[in-house]
Design a protein around this motif. Structure first.
Motif, PDB file in Angstrom:
ATOM      1  N   UNK A  43       3.074   9.330   2.839  1.00 34.22           N
ATOM      2  CA  UNK A  43       4.445   9.256   3.347  1.00 34.22           C
ATOM      3  C   UNK A  43       4.522   9.596   4.828  1.00 34.22           C
ATOM      4  N   UNK A  44       3.492   9.247   5.575  1.00 29.80           N
ATOM      5  CA  UNK A  44       3.483   9.499   7.006  1.00 29.80           C
ATOM      6  C   UNK A  44       4.660   8.779   7.668  1.00 29.80           C
ATOM      7  N   UNK A  45       5.532   9.529   8.317  1.00 26.92           N
ATOM      8  CA  UNK A  45       6.757   8.954   8.884  1.00 26.92           C
ATOM      9  C   UNK A  45       6.453   7.901   9.945  1.00 26.92           C
TER      10      UNK A  45
ATOM     11  N   UNK B  41      -2.682   3.111  12.264  1.00 27.98           N
ATOM     12  CA  UNK B  41      -2.358   4.459  11.790  1.00 27.98           C
ATOM     13  C   UNK B  41      -2.859   4.681  10.375  1.00 27.98           C
ATOM     14  N   UNK B  42      -2.745   3.663   9.537  1.00 30.46           N
ATOM     15  CA  UNK B  42      -3.172   3.802   8.147  1.00 30.46           C
ATOM     16  C   UNK B  42      -4.691   3.814   8.028  1.00 30.46           C
ATOM     17  N   UNK B  43      -5.374   3.144   8.933  1.00 28.86           N
ATOM     18  CA  UNK B  43      -6.843   3.227   8.935  1.00 28.86           C
ATOM     19  C   UNK B  43      -7.312   4.599   9.423  1.00 28.86           C
TER      20      UNK B  43
ATOM     21  N   UNK C 250       6.882   2.251  11.067  1.00 26.73           N
ATOM     22  CA  UNK C 250       6.404   1.005  11.672  1.00 26.73           C
ATOM     23  C   UNK C 250       6.446  -0.152  10.679  1.00 26.73           C
ATOM     24  N   UNK C 251       6.106   0.110   9.425  1.00 28.04           N
ATOM     25  CA  UNK C 251       6.189  -0.938   8.404  1.00 28.04           C
ATOM     26  C   UNK C 251       7.633  -1.402   8.249  1.00 28.04           C
TER      27      UNK C 251
ATOM     28  N   UNK D  39       0.824  -1.212   0.000  1.00 26.21           N
ATOM     29  CA  UNK D  39       0.000   0.000   0.000  1.00 26.21           C
ATOM     30  C   UNK D  39       0.859   1.263   0.000  1.00 26.21           C
ATOM     31  N   UNK D  40       2.084   1.153   0.504  1.00 31.84           N
ATOM     32  CA  UNK D  40       2.975   2.315   0.495  1.00 31.84           C
ATOM     33  C   UNK D  40       3.487   2.610  -0.908  1.00 31.84           C
TER      34      UNK D  40
END
Length: 508
Positions: free
Chosen positions: A435-437, A465-467, A442-443, A427-428
């Motif tokens: 581009x959330x740090x 966080x992504x949700x 975490x990934x 998904x990235x």
């Protein structure tokens, strides 16, 4: 001809046409056939490094034994052809093979059986190449490469693999058919066409015959043979299994989904998959930048209505970013904003200041998505009064690269190995510009964890966080269906293996 007579003739003819495939199957196998019969679509290829469909994966996992296999209950990897897979840093891996292993032609399984096969996957550009270049990221792995610096043979039973970065899930990845071995004879001759017609593996079944109608597999150490009937039509499979002329059907037609329990009792199963469909958001489109707007769109979509309608019961509504077939570390119910809630959706959109102008739903043309995209657009128009419009294009990837995309766009990802981070990492790279740090960090932490288990917690935090920011809203995950006759036992399947042919048996 009288109308009633003509109608009777037409009906009789229709019945003959419908029954013909089943009658032909009965004649070909017969009630006394000792073989276990499985219906499936014809595999595109039997070259393990080029497997790209469920039927091919099912057969490959019977004909070959990979370095690891997957536990049927937990989905966790366990050493199979490998005696050990070790690494001091999750970047440089040493693989030691079990002693005495042979291919079905009697030749030994050696380190080169693996490294040579992996090099062939890359050199020939087969479907599995992306697992080496994009997922494992083996040092020097490129499509078309003839030598791979990251692969080094130490002796007949030991070889080393060096990656570009640490990856805790590398051993789990090695159960994919792309990493299966091939005999020295074919590695030298490179006669892939002949090998694809009559492959020689190192697994519990050997292929004894292959035709346009069926593929026959015989157990290496005794037992019943399995015949995979080439039956692409789900209705034919289902009817044959219901009549007892087929032991296992691997497809169920949409119109029989609700009657499976009545038709087969407990002899049916939905197999959770590893593929998820999302609607992602272009980060450069200011109208869609607010997470609240994205949440509103997500809650306005009635996923069950789509999966039970245009998607024909072949998909499960998503309740997480991670596909349900990824058993290790998967959590159900993580996406509360995936639940259909009209009032909450309207309220959220109002809180965000509304959304005006056309909302184009971008997707790749000619991929079979038209019906469900139209349904989703209709739902957004009805629920939120938006000017939602299906927007098919040829070359969606280019449009994303050129930043032409101005609305939600369709993304599909397939986890390469059974770990939650394997679902999140793609998904990235989906073209959203996300581009959330915190989430990306975490990934990366999950990928380089000291063990797969230790990678679960950072992956779960990343999913949360992504949700929250929702660069991509999960819609649904594809699943497989199985129904089977009364005489067969041991019907099990997994997202990464398909139907396990080695587990099938017959009631004595």
């Amino acid at each position: 001809m009288k109308s009633s007579t003509r109608t009777a003739a037409l009906v009789t003819g229709a019945v003959v046409v419908l029954l013909a495939p089943i009658a032909a199957l009965r004649a070909a196998s017969g009630p006394d056939d000792p073989r276990i019969s499985v219906g499936a679509a014809a595999p595109a290829t039997l070259l393990p490094g080029d497997v790209r469909d469920t039927a091919g994966r099912m057969i490959a996992n019977a004909v070959w034994t990979g370095l690891v296999s997957y536990d049927p209950k937990t989905g966790a990897p366990a050493n199979a052809a490998a005696e050990s897979i070790t690494s001091p840093d999750r970047k440089a891996w040493t693989i030691r093979l079990r002693p005495g292993a042979t291919f079905q032609d009697g030749t030994p399984v050696t380190s080169r059986s693996f490294t040579g096969a992996w090099t062939a996957v890359l050199r020939e550009g087969w479907a599995g190449a992306r697992l080496f270049t994009d997922v494992a990221r083996v040092k020097g792995a490129e499509r078309g490469a003839t030598e791979i610096p990251g692969l080094k043979v130490k002796d007949d039973r030991t070889f080393e693999v060096t990656l570009d970065r640490p990856l805790a899930g590398f051993p789990a990845l090695l159960g994919d058919p792309a990493f299966f071995p091939m005999p020295e004879k074919v590695l030298t001759s490179r006669d892939w066409a002949s090998y694809g017609r009559a492959p020689v593996g190192n697994g519990p079944f050997r292929l004894t015959s292959k035709s346009a109608r069926e593929i026959v597999l015989a157990p290496v150490k005794g037992g019943r043979s399995v015949v995979v009937k080439q039956m692409p039509d789900a209705r034919t499979q289902y009817a044959a299994a219901e009549a007892g002329d087929l032991d296992v059907a691997t497809q169920v037609p949409p119109e029989r989904h609700e009657s499976m329990d009545a038709d087969f009792g407990g002899r049916h199963r939905a197999v959770p998959g590893r593929e998820v469909t999302y609607l992602a958001f272009p980060g450069w489109e200011e109208r869609l930048a607010s997470p609240t707007v994205r949440h509103a769109l997500s809650m306005a979509i009635d996923r069950s209505a789509v999966t039970e309608g245009p998607l024909g019961h072949q998909y499960t509504p998503a309740d997480a970013l991670v596909a349900p077939g990824i058993l290790p570390g998967h959590r159900e119910g993580q996406c509360r904003l995936c639940l259909h809630d009209s009032k909450a959706a309207v309220s959220a959109l109002a809180d965000a200041g509304g959304l005006t102008g056309p909302v184009n739903l971008w997707y790749e043309a000619n991929r079979g998505d038209d019906a469900w995209v139209r349904t989703v657009a209709d739902q957004l128009r009805k629920e939120l009064k938006l000017d939602a419009r299906p927007h098919p294009v040829t070359g969606l990837a280019k449009a994303l690269g050129d930043r032409e995309v101005d609305g939600p766009f369709v993304v599909r990802t397939t986890a390469a190995y059974p770990a939650p981070v394997a679902a999140l990492a793609p998904l990235l790279d989906a073209g959203t510009g996300f581009d959330d740090d915190y989430a990306t960090g975490l990934v990366a932490e999950a990928e380089r964890a000291t063990s797969p288990d230790e990678g679960v917690i950072p992956a779960r935090l990343a999913e949360s966080a992504m949700l929250r920011d929702m660069p991509a809203m999960p819609l649904w995950s594809r699943h497989d269906h199985l129904v089977w006759s009364e005489r067969v036992r041991g019907v099990t399947a997994g997202a990464f293996t398909g139907l396990r042919l080695t587990a099938l048996s017959v009631k004595e």
